[in-house]
Motif scaffolding. Structure first.
Motif, PDB file in Angstrom:
ATOM      1  N   GLU A  60      23.027  17.438  52.579  1.00  0.00           N
ATOM      2  CA  GLU A  60      24.447  17.555  52.249  1.00  0.00           C
ATOM      3  C   GLU A  60      24.702  18.671  51.229  1.00  0.00           C
ATOM      4  OE1 GLU A  60      26.327  13.857  51.708  1.00  0.00           O
ATOM      5  OE2 GLU A  60      28.260  14.747  51.206  1.00  0.00           O
ATOM      6  N   GLU A  61      23.787  18.806  50.276  1.00  0.00           N
ATOM      7  CA  GLU A  61      23.942  19.826  49.245  1.00  0.00           C
ATOM      8  C   GLU A  61      23.966  21.224  49.872  1.00  0.00           C
ATOM      9  OE1 GLU A  61      20.666  20.539  46.378  1.00  0.00           O
ATOM     10  OE2 GLU A  61      22.072  19.725  44.937  1.00  0.00           O
ATOM     11  N   GLU A  65      27.629  20.709  62.114  1.00  0.00           N
ATOM     12  CA  GLU A  65      28.117  20.254  60.811  1.00  0.00           C
ATOM     13  C   GLU A  65      27.581  18.849  60.477  1.00  0.00           C
ATOM     14  OE1 GLU A  65      30.050  21.693  63.083  1.00  0.00           O
ATOM     15  OE2 GLU A  65      30.782  23.507  62.085  1.00  0.00           O
ATOM     16  N   ILE A  79      25.227  17.848  57.255  1.00  0.00           N
ATOM     17  CA  ILE A  79      25.518  16.896  56.176  1.00  0.00           C
ATOM     18  C   ILE A  79      24.566  15.706  56.226  1.00  0.00           C
ATOM     19  CG2 ILE A  79      27.953  17.541  55.892  1.00  0.00           C
ATOM     20  CD1 ILE A  79      28.653  14.837  57.209  1.00  0.00           C
ATOM     21  N   ASP A 105      32.335  14.005  55.997  1.00  0.00           N
ATOM     22  CA  ASP A 105      31.782  12.694  55.738  1.00  0.00           C
ATOM     23  C   ASP A 105      32.789  11.603  56.111  1.00  0.00           C
ATOM     24  OD1 ASP A 105      29.867  10.969  54.868  1.00  0.00           O
ATOM     25  OD2 ASP A 105      30.433  11.082  52.755  1.00  0.00           O
ATOM     26  N   ALA A 107      24.711  21.956  52.916  1.00  0.00           N
ATOM     27  CA  ALA A 107      25.934  22.082  53.702  1.00  0.00           C
ATOM     28  C   ALA A 107      27.088  22.521  52.805  1.00  0.00           C
ATOM     29  CB  ALA A 107      26.258  20.753  54.378  1.00  0.00           C
ATOM     30  N   ARG A 108      27.137  21.948  51.599  1.00  0.00           N
ATOM     31  CA  ARG A 108      28.217  22.276  50.662  1.00  0.00           C
ATOM     32  C   ARG A 108      28.095  23.728  50.200  1.00  0.00           C
ATOM     33  NH1 ARG A 108      29.609  19.396  45.526  1.00  0.00           N
ATOM     34  NH2 ARG A 108      27.662  18.298  45.730  1.00  0.00           N
ATOM     35  N   LEU A 166      30.724  24.280  53.777  1.00  0.00           N
ATOM     36  CA  LEU A 166      31.326  23.193  54.556  1.00  0.00           C
ATOM     37  C   LEU A 166      32.114  22.269  53.636  1.00  0.00           C
ATOM     38  CD1 LEU A 166      28.630  21.986  57.109  1.00  0.00           C
ATOM     39  CD2 LEU A 166      30.481  23.600  57.439  1.00  0.00           C
ATOM     40  N   LYS A 167      33.211  21.727  54.175  1.00  0.00           N
ATOM     41  CA  LYS A 167      33.960  20.705  53.448  1.00  0.00           C
ATOM     42  C   LYS A 167      33.257  19.378  53.704  1.00  0.00           C
ATOM     43  CE  LYS A 167      37.646  23.397  52.434  1.00  0.00           C
ATOM     44  NZ  LYS A 167      36.727  24.482  51.974  1.00  0.00           N
ATOM     45  N   THR A 168      32.267  19.091  52.870  1.00  0.00           N
ATOM     46  CA  THR A 168      31.398  17.952  53.174  1.00  0.00           C
ATOM     47  C   THR A 168      32.127  16.618  53.061  1.00  0.00           C
ATOM     48  OG1 THR A 168      30.585  18.065  50.918  1.00  0.00           O
ATOM     49  CG2 THR A 168      29.227  19.074  52.595  1.00  0.00           C
TER      50      THR A 168
END
Lengths: 272, 256
Positions: free
Chosen positions: A160-161, A152, A156, A174, A163-164, A168-170
Motif C-alpha cells: 500500500e505504501e 491498482e 494496494i 481501499d 501504491a501511495r 494512487l489514491k489508496t
C-alpha cells in the motif's frame, strides 16, 4: 442429481451456488491476501440492520442490505483508517450496532418475521428468480470493477505504501474494495446467511492460495473451490435433510482443515 | 554546482509528542551517493518517509527536485526493506517489478508491452532475469531485495531511496548488492539508509549520521567530523543536532 434439476427451486439453487461462487472467489482472494477477514465479518453483520430495515419498510430485505452494507464498508473503512481508533474497535462497534438496529426494526415490524432464519443462516433452496437477477447484476459489477482496477487493487494489496508513493489514491481504492466486499455479502446472504458469510469469503481463496502462482489464478481456483463446496454442500443437505447453508460451510471447513494438515505435513517433511 | 535534488531545511518531525527529527538540514546533489547512518529509532526511516511525502514534517521544509514531497512521483525509485513483505502472497517477481511502472500509468490503464520490456530490463540489471516467473515465496532474502531494487529501476527514476537494503541478507549477497549500487550510481542519485557501518564507507561518496531522538538533540551529541573521517577514511558530512537557539545561524551548514 439430474432428476433433481426438474425442480425450479433446485435449478435456482444451483445457479445461485455458481453465481455466488464467482463473487466469493474473486473478492475472497483480496480478503485473504490483505488479511481483512475481520473487516468483512464486520460489514456482513452490520448489514443485518439492512434486513431489519427491509422488513420494517416491507421491501425485499436484500435491497435493504445494499445501502446498509455500503454504509458499513465506508464507515468502518474511514473510522479505522482516518480516526485515531484501532481497527478492531471500529469493527466491533459497527458489528454490534448494525445487529442491534436489525433486531429493533424487526421488533417494531408488526406480526411475525417470516424467513428471518434464512437471512441469518442462509437457505439456498428458497432463492427466488428475482434474486438471481440481482445476484447476476452484482456479479457483473464486481467482475467489471476488478477488471478495471486490476493493477491498482494488486498494488494496494501487496504494498500500500508503494501504491501511495506512486500517486494512487489508496484510501479511495481501499474504500472501493470494501464496498465490493459489501456487495459480495449481499450475494452470499441467500446462500449461507449473514452469520456464515465470512467462511465462504475466506476458505475457498485460502485453499486456492497454495496452488496459485498469481492473484488471478487464486481468483479462478477460489471460484472453483467455492462452487465445489456449495454444490456438494447442497447435495449433502438434500440427501441427509440438513440445513443447506450450514452444510456448505461444514464441507468448506473440512476441506480447509484437510488441506491445511496436508500442507503442514508437506512443509515438515521437506524441512527434515 | 547543479541544483540540489533534495533539500531539507531545519526539518522537525514529532510523532505523538516524541521528537524523531529535530532541526535537520541536509542537501543531496545530483550524482551523490549518500549513506545515512544511525541507530535504530534514530529517525532514518522517518527521514525517508518525509522525503517520499508519506509523512508531513512538524516544522521546516523539504523539497525534492524543487517541489514539495509527493509531487515528484515517477522520478523517485523507493526500495523498502524486504522483511516487511508477506512471502506467501501469490505474485511473481515480474509482476512485482511491473508495479514500478505504476506512477507512469493512468488509473485503470493496463500494463503494456513497453512496461513489460522495462520490467524485464530492470530484472536483467539486477541479475534476476531467470527469476521473472518465480513466485516471490521461493526467492531468498537477498533475491527479493534485488527484485525490489528492480521494481524501483523499472520506473526509470533519477533518484533512488533505499531503506536498509542489506538488513536481511547474508554477507555474500551484501557484496552483490553493494556492487550493484556501485553500478547504479553512474546513472542515479542514491540515498541509502543503513546501520551497516562496516562496508558502507568504501562505496558511498558522503555519509550523514543521524540520531535525533529526544535526548540527543543538544549541540555536539553526535560523532564529530574528525572521528568519522578517521573511521571511514572519507569526506564525511555530519548532521549535527543543535539546540533550537543555534538553528538560525546554522542554516547553510550543509550547503558549504
Amino acid at each position: 442429481m439430474p432428476d433433481l434439476l426438474h425442480f425450479e427451486f433446485m435449478r435456482n439453487a444451483l445457479l445461485a451456488a455458481i453465481l455466488s461462487s464467482v463473487a466469493c472467489g474473486i473478492i475472497g482472494t483480496y480478503v485473504v491476501v490483505r488479511k481483512i477477514g475481520f473487516i468483512s465479518g464486520g460489514i456482513a453483520h452490520t448489514a443485518f440492520g439492512g434486513i431489519g430495515l427491509g422488513y420494517y419498510l416491507g421491501l425485499n430485505p436484500l435491497a435493504g442490505i445494499i445501502p446498509f452494507g455500503l454504509a458499513a464498508a465506508i464507515g468502518i473503512g474511514l473510522l479505522s483508517r482516518k480516526a485515531k481508533i484501532s481497527e478492531d474497535t471500529a469493527i466491533g462497534a459497527f458489528w454490534a450496532a448494525g445487529m442491534s438496529i436489525g433486531v429493533i426494526l424487526i421488533g417494531l415490524t408488526p406480526g411475525y418475521a417470516p424467513n428471518l432464519f434464512s437471512y441469518l443462516f442462509g437457505n439456498i433452496l428458497t432463492v427466488p428468480s428475482s434474486d438471481l437477477t440481482l445476484i447476476l447484476g452484482l456479479d457483473c459489477l464486481i467482475v467489471l470493477m476488478v477488471w478495471l482496477f486490476d493493477k491498482e487493487f494488486l498494488a494496494i494489496s501487496f504494498d500500500e505504501e508503494y501504491a501511495r508513493i506512486s500517486g494512487l489514491k489508496t484510501l479511495a481504492l481501499d474504500l472501493c474494495m470494501l464496498c465490493l466486499i459489501a456487495l459480495t455479502v449481499v450475494i452470499m446472504v441467500r446462500v449461507v446467511g449473514i452469520v456464515m458469510v465470512i467462511a465462504l469469503l475466506t476458505i475457498p481463496a485460502a485453499v486456492a492460495r497454495s496452488s496459485s502462482r498469481s492473484l488471478h489464478g487464486m481468483m479462478l481456483f477460489g471460484t472453483l473451490f467455492s462452487t465445489l463446496f456449495s454444490i456438494s454442500g447442497l447435495w449433502l443437505s438434500w440427501v441427509f435433510d440438513l440445513a443447506s447453508g450450514a452444510t456448505i460451510i461444514l464441507v468448506a471447513s473440512l476441506v480447509f482443515l484437510f488441506t491445511t494438515l496436508l500442507n503442514y505435513r508437506g512443509t515438515s517433511n521437506s524441512s527434515c | 554546482m547543479s541544483e540540489p535534488v533534495i533539500v531539507c531545511d531545519r526539518l522537525c518531525v514529532e510523532i505523538g509528542g516524541a521528537r524523531i527529527l529535530h532541526g535537520l538540514s541536509l542537501s543531496v546533489y545530483e550524482a551523490d551517493f549518500l549513506a545515512v547512518l544511525g541507530p535504530n529509532g534514530g529517525g532514518k526511516t522517518t527521514l525517508l518517509k518525509v522525503i517520499l511525502g508519506l509523512m508531513k514534517p512538524t516544522s521546516g521544509t523539504v523539497s525534492v527536485f524543487g517541489e514539495a514531497p509527493g509531487h515528484a512521483k515517477g522520478r523517485i525509485g523507493y526500495v523498502p526493506q524486504s522483511l516487511v513483505f508477506d512471502r506467501s502472497f501469490p505474485i511473481s517477481a515480474l509482476e512485482l517489478v511491473l508495479m514500478g511502472r505504476l506512477a507512469r500509468k493512468r488509473l485503470m490503464q493496463r500494463y503494456g508491452k513497453e512496461d513489460r520490456q522495462k520490467a524485464l530490463e530492470a530484472l536483467e540489471i539486477t541479475g534476476l532475469a531467470a527469476f521473472a516467473g518465480r513466485r516471490i515465496g521461493t526467492l531468498s532474502g537477498g533475491e527479493l531485495q534485488r527484485v525490489l531494487i528492480a521494481r524501483a529501476l523499472a520506473g526509470e527514476p533519477d533518484l533512488l531511496l533505499l531503506d536498509e537494503p542489506t538488513a536481511s541478507v547474508d554477507p555474500d549477497m551484501k557484496t552483490t548488492i553493494y556492487d550493484l549500487l556501485d553500478e547504479l550510481r553512474k546513472h542515479h542519485t542514491i540515498v541509502l539508509v543503513t546501520h551497516d557501518t562496516g562496508t558502507i564507507g568504501r562505496h558511498v561518496s558522503r555519509i550523514a549520521c543521524l540520531n535525533c531522538t529526544l535526548d540527543m538533540h543538544e549541540a555536539g551529541s553526535t560523532l564529530d567530523r574528525a572521528s568519522l573521517e578517521q573511521l571511514y577514511g572519507h569526506p564525511v558530512d555530519v548532521v549535527r543536532h543543535r539546540d533550537p537557539a543555534g538553528m538560525a545561524t546554522s542554516k547553510h551548514y550543509d550547503h558549504a
